[in-house]
Design a protein around this motif. Structure first.
Motif, PDB file in Angstrom:
ATOM      1  N   UNK A  74       1.121  -1.300  -0.030  1.00  0.00           N
ATOM      2  CA  UNK A  74       0.261   0.024   0.027  1.00  0.00           C
ATOM      3  C   UNK A  74       0.846   1.118  -0.128  1.00  0.00           C
ATOM      4  N   UNK A  75       0.844   1.929  -1.042  1.00  0.00           N
ATOM      5  CA  UNK A  75       1.595   3.472  -1.029  1.00  0.00           C
ATOM      6  C   UNK A  75       0.608   4.349  -1.973  1.00  0.00           C
ATOM      7  N   UNK A  76       1.238   5.696  -1.673  1.00  0.00           N
ATOM      8  CA  UNK A  76       0.450   6.634  -2.586  1.00  0.00           C
ATOM      9  C   UNK A  76       1.732   7.852  -2.808  1.00  0.00           C
ATOM     10  N   UNK A  77       1.387   8.260  -4.261  1.00  0.00           N
ATOM     11  CA  UNK A  77       2.427   8.901  -4.974  1.00  0.00           C
ATOM     12  C   UNK A  77       1.420  10.213  -5.362  1.00  0.00           C
ATOM     13  N   UNK A  78       2.139  11.362  -5.181  1.00  0.00           N
ATOM     14  CA  UNK A  78       1.578  12.545  -5.612  1.00  0.00           C
ATOM     15  C   UNK A  78       2.374  13.355  -6.789  1.00  0.00           C
ATOM     16  N   UNK A  79       2.093  13.404  -7.939  1.00  0.00           N
ATOM     17  CA  UNK A  79       2.563  13.836  -9.109  1.00  0.00           C
ATOM     18  C   UNK A  79       2.221  15.301  -9.258  1.00  0.00           C
ATOM     19  N   UNK A  80       3.006  16.381  -9.769  1.00  0.00           N
ATOM     20  CA  UNK A  80       2.682  17.651 -10.114  1.00  0.00           C
ATOM     21  C   UNK A  80       2.200  17.648 -11.334  1.00  0.00           C
ATOM     22  N   UNK A  81       1.614  18.886 -11.709  1.00  0.00           N
ATOM     23  CA  UNK A  81       0.955  19.256 -12.995  1.00  0.00           C
ATOM     24  C   UNK A  81       1.724  18.910 -14.217  1.00  0.00           C
ATOM     25  N   UNK A  82       2.842  18.605 -14.145  1.00  0.00           N
ATOM     26  CA  UNK A  82       3.803  18.161 -15.224  1.00  0.00           C
ATOM     27  C   UNK A  82       4.056  16.537 -15.299  1.00  0.00           C
ATOM     28  N   UNK A  83       3.451  15.918 -14.435  1.00  0.00           N
ATOM     29  CA  UNK A  83       3.600  14.517 -14.272  1.00  0.00           C
ATOM     30  C   UNK A  83       4.668  13.849 -13.299  1.00  0.00           C
ATOM     31  N   UNK A  84       5.278  15.031 -12.765  1.00  0.00           N
ATOM     32  CA  UNK A  84       6.696  14.632 -12.160  1.00  0.00           C
ATOM     33  C   UNK A  84       6.453  14.184 -10.843  1.00  0.00           C
ATOM     34  N   UNK A  85       7.073  13.053 -10.153  1.00  0.00           N
ATOM     35  CA  UNK A  85       6.905  12.680  -8.670  1.00  0.00           C
ATOM     36  C   UNK A  85       7.307  13.814  -7.770  1.00  0.00           C
ATOM     37  N   UNK A  86       6.329  14.217  -6.844  1.00  0.00           N
ATOM     38  CA  UNK A  86       7.076  15.117  -5.843  1.00  0.00           C
ATOM     39  C   UNK A  86       6.967  14.702  -4.588  1.00  0.00           C
ATOM     40  N   UNK A  87       5.970  13.664  -4.371  1.00  0.00           N
ATOM     41  CA  UNK A  87       5.836  12.920  -2.678  1.00  0.00           C
ATOM     42  C   UNK A  87       5.632  11.755  -3.025  1.00  0.00           C
ATOM     43  N   UNK A  88       6.108  10.990  -1.936  1.00  0.00           N
ATOM     44  CA  UNK A  88       5.593   9.377  -1.984  1.00  0.00           C
ATOM     45  C   UNK A  88       5.357   9.162  -0.614  1.00  0.00           C
ATOM     46  N   UNK A  89       4.486   8.222  -0.112  1.00  0.00           N
ATOM     47  CA  UNK A  89       4.291   7.392   0.903  1.00  0.00           C
ATOM     48  C   UNK A  89       4.202   6.166   0.860  1.00  0.00           C
ATOM     49  N   UNK A  90       5.282   5.424   1.437  1.00  0.00           N
ATOM     50  CA  UNK A  90       5.135   3.795   1.161  1.00  0.00           C
ATOM     51  C   UNK A  90       4.909   3.141   2.529  1.00  0.00           C
ATOM     52  N   UNK A  91       4.542   1.896   2.319  1.00  0.00           N
ATOM     53  CA  UNK A  91       3.983   1.031   3.592  1.00  0.00           C
ATOM     54  C   UNK A  91       2.954   1.929   4.448  1.00  0.00           C
ATOM     55  N   UNK A  92       1.973   2.331   3.356  1.00  0.00           N
ATOM     56  CA  UNK A  92       0.868   3.221   4.412  1.00  0.00           C
ATOM     57  C   UNK A  92       0.140   2.511   5.332  1.00  0.00           C
ATOM     58  N   UNK A  93      -0.119   3.347   6.276  1.00  0.00           N
ATOM     59  CA  UNK A  93      -1.329   2.732   7.244  1.00  0.00           C
ATOM     60  C   UNK A  93      -2.332   3.548   7.051  1.00  0.00           C
ATOM     61  N   UNK A  94      -3.588   3.027   6.961  1.00  0.00           N
ATOM     62  CA  UNK A  94      -4.727   3.687   6.306  1.00  0.00           C
ATOM     63  C   UNK A  94      -5.111   4.855   7.298  1.00  0.00           C
ATOM     64  N   UNK A  95      -5.183   4.714   8.667  1.00  0.00           N
ATOM     65  CA  UNK A  95      -5.643   5.704   9.501  1.00  0.00           C
ATOM     66  C   UNK A  95      -4.853   7.056   9.165  1.00  0.00           C
ATOM     67  N   UNK A  96      -5.681   8.076   9.160  1.00  0.00           N
ATOM     68  CA  UNK A  96      -5.204   9.390   8.876  1.00  0.00           C
ATOM     69  C   UNK A  96      -4.372   9.792   7.547  1.00  0.00           C
ATOM     70  N   UNK A  97      -4.198   8.753   6.667  1.00  0.00           N
ATOM     71  CA  UNK A  97      -3.308   8.750   5.530  1.00  0.00           C
ATOM     72  C   UNK A  97      -3.965   9.782   4.572  1.00  0.00           C
ATOM     73  N   UNK A  98      -5.273   9.698   4.376  1.00  0.00           N
ATOM     74  CA  UNK A  98      -5.921  10.687   3.187  1.00  0.00           C
ATOM     75  C   UNK A  98      -5.783  12.136   3.752  1.00  0.00           C
ATOM     76  N   UNK A  99      -5.875  12.198   4.988  1.00  0.00           N
ATOM     77  CA  UNK A  99      -5.797  13.628   5.545  1.00  0.00           C
ATOM     78  C   UNK A  99      -4.428  14.420   5.500  1.00  0.00           C
ATOM     79  N   UNK A 100      -3.232  13.358   5.572  1.00  0.00           N
ATOM     80  CA  UNK A 100      -2.056  13.757   5.498  1.00  0.00           C
ATOM     81  C   UNK A 100      -1.592  14.085   4.091  1.00  0.00           C
TER      82      UNK A 100
END
Length: 157
Positions: free
Chosen positions: A120-146
């Motif tokens: 379970x992981x989440x990645x944030x891409x900027x408007x140009x499609x470049x990776x700007x932030x990653x969350x690996x080994x995600x714990x579900x609680x409070x993840x979306x708010x973060x």
């Protein structure tokens, strides 16, 4: 080869829950919150999807799209999306090509059994499609708010 911070997301097409071919490059001009999850209809994955659903308008207000990715079939994605009223796309990564590109296809252990699956992981891409932030080994609680807080900071700059 794994995508790293500052690099462009891979340009590969995957089927979405509606049966359309989708590529991450289709979303240039918007932020992309790309989240990988193990399996439709399981407790943790359902909670995470519903948390993203509940914050969907907040993400959209920051010019972001949310995209979920798992190895499940289009039919399973379609049922999962309908059952939980998910307002975002789910991509079928049954050959785990996108998961491998983001290095989230991992050896996992459960009840003494080893198998390959999504970390379970989440990645944030900027408007140009470049990776700007990653969350690996995600714990579900409070993840979306973060993830939303992080996007708010990035969008403000």
């Amino acid at each position: 080869m794994t995508i790293e911070i500052g690099q462009a997301a891979p340009d590969m097409e995957l089927l979405n829950d509606s049966g359309e071919e989708v590529s991450l490059t289709d979303f240039k001009g918007k932020y992309v919150v790309l989240y990988f999850y193990p399996k439709d209809m399981t407790p943790g994955c359902t909670t995470e999807a519903c948390d993203f659903r509940d914050q969907h308008e907040s993400f959209a207000g920051l010019d972001a799209v949310i995209i979920g990715v798992s190895p499940d079939s289009r039919d399973k994605h379609e049922k999962f999306k309908q059952k939980h009223d998910l307002p975002f796309q789910l991509l079928v990564d049954d050959e785990h090509k996108l998961a491998e590109a983001f290095d989230v296809w991992k050896l996992k252990k459960n009840f003494g059994k080893e198998y390959m699956g999504i970390e379970r992981s989440t990645f944030l891409l900027d408007k140009e499609g470049r990776l700007v932030k990653e969350w690996r080994k995600v714990k579900v609680k409070d993840h979306v708010a973060e993830a939303l807080r992080e996007l708010e900071q990035i969008a403000a700059n």
